[in-house]
Design a protein around this motif. Sequence first.
Motif, PDB file in Angstrom:
ATOM      1  N   CYS A 111       0.864  -1.172   0.000  1.00  0.00           N
ATOM      2  CA  CYS A 111       0.000   0.000   0.000  1.00  0.00           C
ATOM      3  C   CYS A 111       0.911   1.236   0.000  1.00  0.00           C
ATOM      4  O   CYS A 111       2.140   1.093   0.040  1.00  0.00           O
ATOM      5  N   PRO A 112       0.357   2.452  -0.078  1.00  0.00           N
ATOM      6  CA  PRO A 112       1.236   3.611  -0.303  1.00  0.00           C
ATOM      7  C   PRO A 112       2.356   3.805   0.728  1.00  0.00           C
ATOM      8  O   PRO A 112       3.491   4.111   0.347  1.00  0.00           O
ATOM      9  N   GLY A 113       2.066   3.628   2.031  1.00  0.00           N
ATOM     10  CA  GLY A 113       3.111   3.843   3.039  1.00  0.00           C
ATOM     11  C   GLY A 113       4.310   2.926   2.835  1.00  0.00           C
ATOM     12  O   GLY A 113       5.445   3.389   2.667  1.00  0.00           O
TER      13      GLY A 113
ATOM     14  N   ALA B  41      -0.627   8.404   3.976  1.00  0.00           N
ATOM     15  CA  ALA B  41       0.461   8.315   2.995  1.00  0.00           C
ATOM     16  C   ALA B  41      -0.016   8.690   1.601  1.00  0.00           C
ATOM     17  O   ALA B  41       0.642   9.457   0.886  1.00  0.00           O
ATOM     18  N   SER B  42      -1.198   8.176   1.198  1.00  0.00           N
ATOM     19  CA  SER B  42      -1.671   8.448  -0.161  1.00  0.00           C
ATOM     20  C   SER B  42      -2.052   9.914  -0.327  1.00  0.00           C
ATOM     21  O   SER B  42      -1.872  10.491  -1.396  1.00  0.00           O
ATOM     22  N   GLY B  43      -2.554  10.536   0.736  1.00  0.00           N
ATOM     23  CA  GLY B  43      -2.920  11.951   0.646  1.00  0.00           C
ATOM     24  C   GLY B  43      -1.693  12.844   0.548  1.00  0.00           C
ATOM     25  O   GLY B  43      -1.668  13.795  -0.237  1.00  0.00           O
ATOM     26  N   LEU B  98      -3.553   0.564  -9.767  1.00  0.00           N
ATOM     27  CA  LEU B  98      -4.777   0.377  -8.982  1.00  0.00           C
ATOM     28  C   LEU B  98      -4.663   1.056  -7.616  1.00  0.00           C
ATOM     29  O   LEU B  98      -5.595   1.712  -7.159  1.00  0.00           O
ATOM     30  N   VAL B  99      -3.502   0.876  -6.961  1.00  0.00           N
ATOM     31  CA  VAL B  99      -3.313   1.483  -5.639  1.00  0.00           C
ATOM     32  C   VAL B  99      -3.317   3.007  -5.758  1.00  0.00           C
ATOM     33  O   VAL B  99      -3.948   3.708  -4.958  1.00  0.00           O
ATOM     34  N   ASN B 107      -9.855   8.745  -1.356  1.00  0.00           N
ATOM     35  CA  ASN B 107      -9.288   9.791  -0.510  1.00  0.00           C
ATOM     36  C   ASN B 107      -8.648   9.223   0.756  1.00  0.00           C
ATOM     37  O   ASN B 107      -8.766   9.784   1.841  1.00  0.00           O
ATOM     38  N   GLY B 108      -7.959   8.085   0.628  1.00  0.00           N
ATOM     39  CA  GLY B 108      -7.257   7.544   1.788  1.00  0.00           C
ATOM     40  C   GLY B 108      -6.831   6.112   1.585  1.00  0.00           C
ATOM     41  O   GLY B 108      -7.313   5.442   0.676  1.00  0.00           O
ATOM     42  N   CYS B 109      -5.905   5.674   2.424  1.00  0.00           N
ATOM     43  CA  CYS B 109      -5.408   4.295   2.316  1.00  0.00           C
ATOM     44  C   CYS B 109      -5.347   3.674   3.705  1.00  0.00           C
ATOM     45  O   CYS B 109      -6.120   4.018   4.578  1.00  0.00           O
ATOM     46  N   THR B 110      -4.387   2.795   3.896  1.00  0.00           N
ATOM     47  CA  THR B 110      -4.279   2.064   5.157  1.00  0.00           C
ATOM     48  C   THR B 110      -3.923   2.984   6.323  1.00  0.00           C
ATOM     49  O   THR B 110      -4.345   2.735   7.451  1.00  0.00           O
ATOM     50  N   SER B 111      -3.153   4.042   6.046  1.00  0.00           N
ATOM     51  CA  SER B 111      -2.780   4.952   7.132  1.00  0.00           C
ATOM     52  C   SER B 111      -3.869   5.997   7.392  1.00  0.00           C
ATOM     53  O   SER B 111      -4.255   6.217   8.538  1.00  0.00           O
ATOM     54  N   GLY B 112      -4.397   6.624   6.344  1.00  0.00           N
ATOM     55  CA  GLY B 112      -5.408   7.656   6.531  1.00  0.00           C
ATOM     56  C   GLY B 112      -6.756   7.094   6.955  1.00  0.00           C
ATOM     57  O   GLY B 112      -7.272   7.420   8.021  1.00  0.00           O
TER      58      GLY B 112
END
Lengths: 153, 150
Positions: A111-113, B41-43, B98-99, B107-112
Amino acid sequence: MARTQGKALDPRNLSAFVAGAIFGSGLLVSGMIDTRKVQGWLDFFGDWDPTLAFVLGGAVLPMILVWRIAERRGVSLLGTPIPARTPPRIDRALLTGSVLFGAGWGLAGLCPGPAMASFAIGGWGGALFFLAMVSGMVTAPTVAGWLSSRTTS
Amino acid sequence: MGRETGAAMIPTDWIWGAVGGLMIGGAAALYLLVNGRIMGASGILGGLADGTGRDTMVERLAFLFGTLAVPPLLVPLYQSVDTRITHNPLIIVIAGLLVGIGTRLANGCTSGHGVCGISRLAPRGIVSTLIYLAAGAVTVLLFRHGLGVI
């Protein structure tokens, strides 16, 4: 959003650097840059690896308290308002995006992190993933526009 | 990997997972309490990628630099660090796209959505997390146990 673009070494940017450093190090220490461990967590029908639950638990539990403190204070130590709660709108973009993200996450185990933290560690595969991910992020507003035009027309 | 500690018989992977998780939570706490930002992280990266984060560019770059540059310094502490990412470039590119697209749409991933959203009991974060977990599980089921390509 004003007054945030200080010198590179002002407290805000130093704090952001330290937060990023701890975040990336935590991802390494936790084992979450290991794509097979992440895919193992998602592999409920195979050799399931519960490690990610401990990572998420370790991160979420202290943050419950931190959110209470932050929302009571209302502003950060550097004077920035604590982000307001977003309206609980479960829209098409949230659902579609989450499905696409989950599919990519399962395919590569990144994932992004962790993709950021392992950029300099993950060899050509990690670098290629990072570049593809950033390309996807550049493309996303176009995809979002296409999605919303389909729903309104 | 998979070793067990003598007394408690808790796999060391789980212990290091919790330690790393506490560090991730600590980083999110720092970014929220000092900078007043949600650590996603994605943001942070996405705002740089599509230009929407121009006003906070230096802060984002500082976070990104910390995340990219510091973990490699810890690698010598380990016997080996291997991300074990697939060697199939097609899967890597599709997964990365895709990610990238998915996290920006959502508007978010595993962290947000995951760490920061769940801990705030944010409905969007909880819903998103349940969906990407389910989508990831289905993907692994199909592509590992079905097609056998990952």
